[in-house]
Design an enzyme around this catalytic site. Sequence first.
Site, PDB file in Angstrom:
ATOM      1  N   HIS A  94      49.479  -3.151  58.259  1.00  0.00           N
ATOM      2  CA  HIS A  94      48.445  -3.438  57.250  1.00  0.00           C
ATOM      3  C   HIS A  94      48.753  -4.729  56.489  1.00  0.00           C
ATOM      4  CE1 HIS A  94      45.017  -1.138  55.199  1.00  0.00           C
ATOM      5  NE2 HIS A  94      44.896  -2.412  54.936  1.00  0.00           N
TER       6      HIS A  94
ATOM      7  N   ARG B   5      40.025   0.183  59.151  1.00  0.00           N
ATOM      8  CA  ARG B   5      40.767   1.333  58.627  1.00  0.00           C
ATOM      9  C   ARG B   5      41.196   2.177  59.810  1.00  0.00           C
ATOM     10  NH1 ARG B   5      41.414  -1.007  54.654  1.00  0.00           N
ATOM     11  NH2 ARG B   5      40.800  -0.533  52.514  1.00  0.00           N
TER      12      ARG B   5
ATOM     13  N   ASP C 128      46.101  -3.215  62.975  1.00  0.00           N
ATOM     14  CA  ASP C 128      46.736  -3.540  61.699  1.00  0.00           C
ATOM     15  C   ASP C 128      46.686  -2.332  60.777  1.00  0.00           C
ATOM     16  OD1 ASP C 128      47.932  -5.403  59.806  1.00  0.00           O
ATOM     17  OD2 ASP C 128      46.047  -5.217  58.694  1.00  0.00           O
TER      18      ASP C 128
HETATM   19  P1  NAD Z   1      31.508  -5.717  53.788  1.00  0.00           P
HETATM   20  O1  NAD Z   1      30.990  -4.642  52.892  1.00  0.00           O
HETATM   21  O2  NAD Z   1      31.224  -7.150  53.468  1.00  0.00           O
HETATM   22  O3  NAD Z   1      31.008  -5.455  55.292  1.00  0.00           O
HETATM   23  C1  NAD Z   1      31.011  -4.199  55.901  1.00  0.00           C
HETATM   24  C2  NAD Z   1      29.873  -4.190  56.927  1.00  0.00           C
HETATM   25  O4  NAD Z   1      29.985  -2.962  57.672  1.00  0.00           O
HETATM   26  C3  NAD Z   1      28.485  -4.226  56.294  1.00  0.00           C
HETATM   27  O5  NAD Z   1      27.710  -5.251  56.885  1.00  0.00           O
HETATM   28  C4  NAD Z   1      27.914  -2.854  56.605  1.00  0.00           C
HETATM   29  O6  NAD Z   1      26.501  -2.860  56.808  1.00  0.00           O
HETATM   30  C5  NAD Z   1      28.655  -2.525  57.894  1.00  0.00           C
HETATM   31  N1  NAD Z   1      28.605  -1.110  58.212  1.00  0.00           N
HETATM   32  C6  NAD Z   1      28.474  -0.051  57.382  1.00  0.00           C
HETATM   33  N2  NAD Z   1      28.403   1.088  58.097  1.00  0.00           N
HETATM   34  C7  NAD Z   1      28.487   0.730  59.398  1.00  0.00           C
HETATM   35  C8  NAD Z   1      28.463   1.461  60.623  1.00  0.00           C
HETATM   36  N3  NAD Z   1      28.296   2.791  60.625  1.00  0.00           N
HETATM   37  N4  NAD Z   1      28.586   0.769  61.762  1.00  0.00           N
HETATM   38  C9  NAD Z   1      28.718  -0.576  61.776  1.00  0.00           C
HETATM   39  N5  NAD Z   1      28.733  -1.316  60.652  1.00  0.00           N
HETATM   40  C10 NAD Z   1      28.630  -0.672  59.486  1.00  0.00           C
HETATM   41  O7  NAD Z   1      33.088  -5.444  53.867  1.00  0.00           O
HETATM   42  P2  NAD Z   1      34.218  -6.462  54.339  1.00  0.00           P
HETATM   43  O8  NAD Z   1      34.750  -7.191  53.150  1.00  0.00           O
HETATM   44  O9  NAD Z   1      33.742  -7.241  55.513  1.00  0.00           O
HETATM   45  O10 NAD Z   1      35.363  -5.435  54.774  1.00  0.00           O
HETATM   46  C11 NAD Z   1      35.187  -4.573  55.883  1.00  0.00           C
HETATM   47  C12 NAD Z   1      36.331  -3.551  55.917  1.00  0.00           C
HETATM   48  O11 NAD Z   1      37.555  -4.190  56.245  1.00  0.00           O
HETATM   49  C13 NAD Z   1      36.613  -2.860  54.561  1.00  0.00           C
HETATM   50  O12 NAD Z   1      35.753  -1.751  54.327  1.00  0.00           O
HETATM   51  C14 NAD Z   1      38.041  -2.434  54.716  1.00  0.00           C
HETATM   52  O13 NAD Z   1      38.088  -1.105  55.227  1.00  0.00           O
HETATM   53  C15 NAD Z   1      38.617  -3.398  55.751  1.00  0.00           C
HETATM   54  N6  NAD Z   1      39.647  -4.282  55.179  1.00  0.00           N
HETATM   55  C16 NAD Z   1      40.878  -4.310  55.767  1.00  0.00           C
HETATM   56  C17 NAD Z   1      41.876  -5.132  55.246  1.00  0.00           C
HETATM   57  C18 NAD Z   1      43.254  -5.235  55.872  1.00  0.00           C
HETATM   58  O14 NAD Z   1      44.166  -5.786  55.247  1.00  0.00           O
HETATM   59  N7  NAD Z   1      43.461  -4.760  57.090  1.00  0.00           N
HETATM   60  C19 NAD Z   1      41.601  -5.916  54.122  1.00  0.00           C
HETATM   61  C20 NAD Z   1      40.320  -5.880  53.565  1.00  0.00           C
HETATM   62  C21 NAD Z   1      39.354  -5.055  54.099  1.00  0.00           C
END
Ligand code: NAD
Length: 329
Positions: free
Chosen positions: A295, A234, A258
């Site tokens: 994005h 994000r 992105d």
């Molecule tokens: P997920 O919930 O499987 O994994 C997120 C991980 O981040 C977890 O292991 C959690 O413990 C960790 N985390 C939480 N707080 C943290 C911190 N302070 N420091 C380090 N790690 C921390 O989620 P995911 O499916 O892997 O997605 C991750 C992120 O990717 C989403 O929250 C979203 O913001 C982003 N995303 C972006 C796109 C895009 O198109 N660019 C698409 C989907 C998701």
Amino acid sequence: MRVLLFSSQHYDQESFTQAAQGSALDLHFQPTRLTLETAALAQGYEVVCAFINDELDAQVLQRLATGGTRLIALRSAGYNHVDLAAAQRLGLAVVRVPAYSPHAVAEHAVALILALNRRLHRAYNRTREGDFTLHGLTGFDLHGKTVGVVGTGQIGAAFARIMAGFGCQLLAYDPYPNPELLALGARYLDLPELLREARIISLHCPLTEHTRHLINAQSLNQLQPGAMLINTGRGALVDTPALIDALKSGQLGYLGLDVYEEEAQLFFEDRSDLPLQDDVLARLLTFPNVIITAHQAFLTREALDAIAATTLDNIIRWAAGNPQNLVSG
Ligand code: NAD
């Protein structure tokens, strides 16, 4: 049941129409972004389906609830843009798509790394202009390099698997270490240590009050000179103006984004005929070692199909009184 999809693009229309075949859902597609000004369009729609740059603050939610909306069906994994306390107070249920294709986002992060490292964006333009020289295009072998994965959930793990395949050494930072990463040989460190040791850093944690501006002027100073930063998480994980100073000094050698802190007013729209009003983004776009995509990391056929199928399933299950993928504050 009537469902209004805000911020819907032609690809959403295709995937959702296909997924809804045979169901009783009555889908209406609205290209407009959901804001306080456009919320009235949802009058009479029991379900509002929203994407990442739609506004779902307390005022918008109040307007939706007054108009008869009872369910907010997010077609995203992230829910940092929803005022969950307000939703609960207003009796609005919120559901999301926790996983659609971690591979889509992880592979895009890798695409940014490869393009930046081998300067594909520059080579593409050069050969099209008939310039077949190689000066300035020298890259480095990924094999043996140290890659820091910040957030090792589904996307971070998919990313780590790919980088392990390149022969990279993995470092990780996450309050909840993932056994899969440990099995890949990753070393969990605290964030300052990871930033000091990694040549490439990729952000895959959610945006929360703890992760906002996780990367800032101070953390950028901890990087190895010339390090590469990739953000497909994000925009607000990074203090964007601080990136400009780090790029100017050479502390940051490569930047792949992105997502952008101020993307809501810009991304997903063709603004090519208009003067760019965002001076930070305009400056970032001048650097030869920066690639910005709008994005699009999620944008694969598989991900779109999975987003549509899970979103419609979420709506149907909620209507049947058996909700799944609820988000609570
Ligand atoms: P997920 O919930 O499987 O994994 C997120 C991980 O981040 C977890 O292991 C959690 O413990 C960790 N985390 C939480 N707080 C943290 C911190 N302070 N420091 C380090 N790690 C921390 O989620 P995911 O499916 O892997 O997605 C991750 C992120 O990717 C989403 O929250 C979203 O913001 C982003 N995303 C972006 C796109 C895009 O198109 N660019 C698409 C989907 C998701």
